[in-house]
Design an enzyme around this catalytic site. Structure first.
Site, PDB file in Angstrom:
ATOM      1  N   ARG A 160      37.112  39.255  36.167  1.00 61.79           N
ATOM      2  CA  ARG A 160      35.743  38.715  36.149  1.00 61.79           C
ATOM      3  C   ARG A 160      35.227  38.491  34.722  1.00 61.79           C
ATOM      4  O   ARG A 160      34.064  38.710  34.425  1.00 61.79           O
ATOM      5  CB  ARG A 160      34.769  39.631  36.914  1.00 61.79           C
ATOM      6  CG  ARG A 160      35.151  39.896  38.342  1.00 61.79           C
ATOM      7  CD  ARG A 160      35.236  38.616  39.179  1.00 61.79           C
ATOM      8  NE  ARG A 160      35.828  38.950  40.478  1.00 61.79           N
ATOM      9  CZ  ARG A 160      37.132  38.899  40.735  1.00 61.79           C
ATOM     10  NH1 ARG A 160      37.973  38.485  39.807  1.00 61.79           N
ATOM     11  NH2 ARG A 160      37.593  39.227  41.917  1.00 61.79           N
ATOM     12  N   SER A 238      28.726  39.930  44.961  1.00 61.44           N
ATOM     13  CA  SER A 238      28.944  41.304  44.493  1.00 61.44           C
ATOM     14  C   SER A 238      28.196  41.493  43.172  1.00 61.44           C
ATOM     15  O   SER A 238      28.496  40.828  42.188  1.00 61.44           O
ATOM     16  CB  SER A 238      30.433  41.576  44.293  1.00 61.44           C
ATOM     17  OG  SER A 238      31.113  41.482  45.528  1.00 61.44           O
ATOM     18  N   GLU A 333      27.687  42.052  37.460  1.00 65.10           N
ATOM     19  CA  GLU A 333      28.528  40.869  37.374  1.00 65.10           C
ATOM     20  C   GLU A 333      27.740  39.598  37.076  1.00 65.10           C
ATOM     21  O   GLU A 333      28.207  38.742  36.330  1.00 65.10           O
ATOM     22  CB  GLU A 333      29.317  40.697  38.682  1.00 65.10           C
ATOM     23  CG  GLU A 333      30.321  39.575  38.648  1.00 65.10           C
ATOM     24  CD  GLU A 333      31.216  39.539  39.870  1.00 65.10           C
ATOM     25  OE1 GLU A 333      31.586  38.433  40.290  1.00 65.10           O
ATOM     26  OE2 GLU A 333      31.548  40.607  40.410  1.00 65.10           O
TER      27      GLU A 333
END
Length: 342
Positions: A160, A238, A333
């Site tokens: 990520r 998420s 995130e």
């Protein structure tokens, strides 16, 4: 003229106004708008708004909204090279690849956002990451003003993350992939949960149409496929990445805590840590319209009328609770615009 409200352009549906909004429908227009935006102290490129938390006081700068389209491909005996405009919706592009018999992206079905945003996060799901098939990007560099193709190897793609997320300022104009072509054997299933739901062994080969269908079903069951009528999908997906810790630290955690090898380190399940720290599905700070999803602990959702400040308050509560219980610092995130989680 009314200032554009960024809540209307993000999947969390929170955030104030932008000082100026420019919409690009062609790549040349995109380049011109971004170059113009660089004259401001603050500027932001916005695709699907699915990985963005914008402060309630908005953004005092120029937002360039990417709505460019176009998919080109070249086939050879070993596969297909595909070049895609940054503004193409990600899942619509994945659907196109499956329909045309191109393989490699079916496990990434249902992810919201645009193609141009995908390399920034190195998106991934169900055992597949973008870096598996990404070859290069066409990039407009804010530091040099140059427009050039950048190989994937120069983007430091990781879990990520990429240089595009940390320090390399500019705009992704086009993304190039190297994909396979469907065979009678199908594609290998590389994730245990997906294999289990398909009723096959891990590593078994399954028709990519079937893989896409099952991934969409699984994501939908977690509130991870956008639905305007389902507040569980009013989220940024998420909200926290799965933490990566040292093997020695992982040994201090409960034996039942899920973990996976990550080079010489260990990747943990953020969802497990949150739940076992005592933050359950549906939890909301009293009086807040932001809440943990009723389907998936990793998603922070807007139950209707939430503010960015309420989402940030919930995020901080989760972080502090997990840190106090397990000593693990959860990292958000989404890209945060404004001083919300400092």
């Amino acid at each position: 003229m009314t200032e554009p409200v960024l809540a209307d352009l993000t999947t969390l549906r929170v955030g104030g106004s932008a000082a100026r909004l420019l919409t690009a429908t062609t790549t040349d227009e995109f380049v011109a708008h971004v170059t113009t935006a660089w004259d401001d102290d603050e500027w932001l490129v916005l695709g699907g708004g699915s990985n963005l938390l914008v402060a309630d006081d908005g953004f005092d700068g120029t937002v360039v909204l990417v709505r460019t389209t176009g998919v080109e491909h070249e086939s050879d005996g070993n596969g297909v090279t595909v070049r895609v405009a940054a503004g193409e919706p990600w899942d619509a592009f994945v659907a196109t690849t499956v329909e045309r018999g191109w393989t490699g992206l079916e496990a990434l079905s249902g992810i919201p956002g645009t193609v141009g945003a995908a390399p920034v996060q190195n998106i991934g799901a169900y055992g597949v990451e973008l870096s598996d098939v990404l070859t290069r990007i066409e990039f407009l560099d804010a530091a040099t003003g140059e427009r050039a193709w950048v190989p994937a190897a120069e983007l430091a793609l990781g879990y990520r993350t990429s240089t595009l997320k940390h320090g390399r300022r500019g705009a992704v104009l086009t993304v190039e992939f190297r994909l396979g072509t469907a065979s009678d054997a199908g594609v290998a299933v590389r994730y245990a949960q997906l294999a289990g739901s398909l009723g096959v062994e891990l590593g078994a080969f399954v028709d990519p149409v079937t893989v896409r269908s099952e991934v969409l079903r699984l994501r939908g069951s977690k509130g991870m496929v956008l639905d305007p009528d389902d507040h569980d999908t009013w989220s940024a997906g998420s909200f926290f990445t799965n933490p990566i810790v040292s093997a020695a630290f992982a040994e201090t955690l409960p034996a039942e805590a899920p973990r996976w090898p990550a080079g010489g380190d260990v990747k943990l399940s953020a969802a497990w840590l949150i739940e076992h720290a005592g933050v359950h599905r549906g939890y909301a700070v009293p009086g807040s319209r932001a809440a943990i999803s009723s389907k998936h602990t990793l998603a922070l959702t807007n139950r209707g009328g939430a503010t960015a400040a309420q989402v940030a308050e919930l995020a901080r509560y989760v972080q502090v609770t997990v840190l106090n219980r397990f000593g693990v610092a959860l990292v958000p995130e989404p890209v945060v615009v404004g001083d919300l989680l400092a």
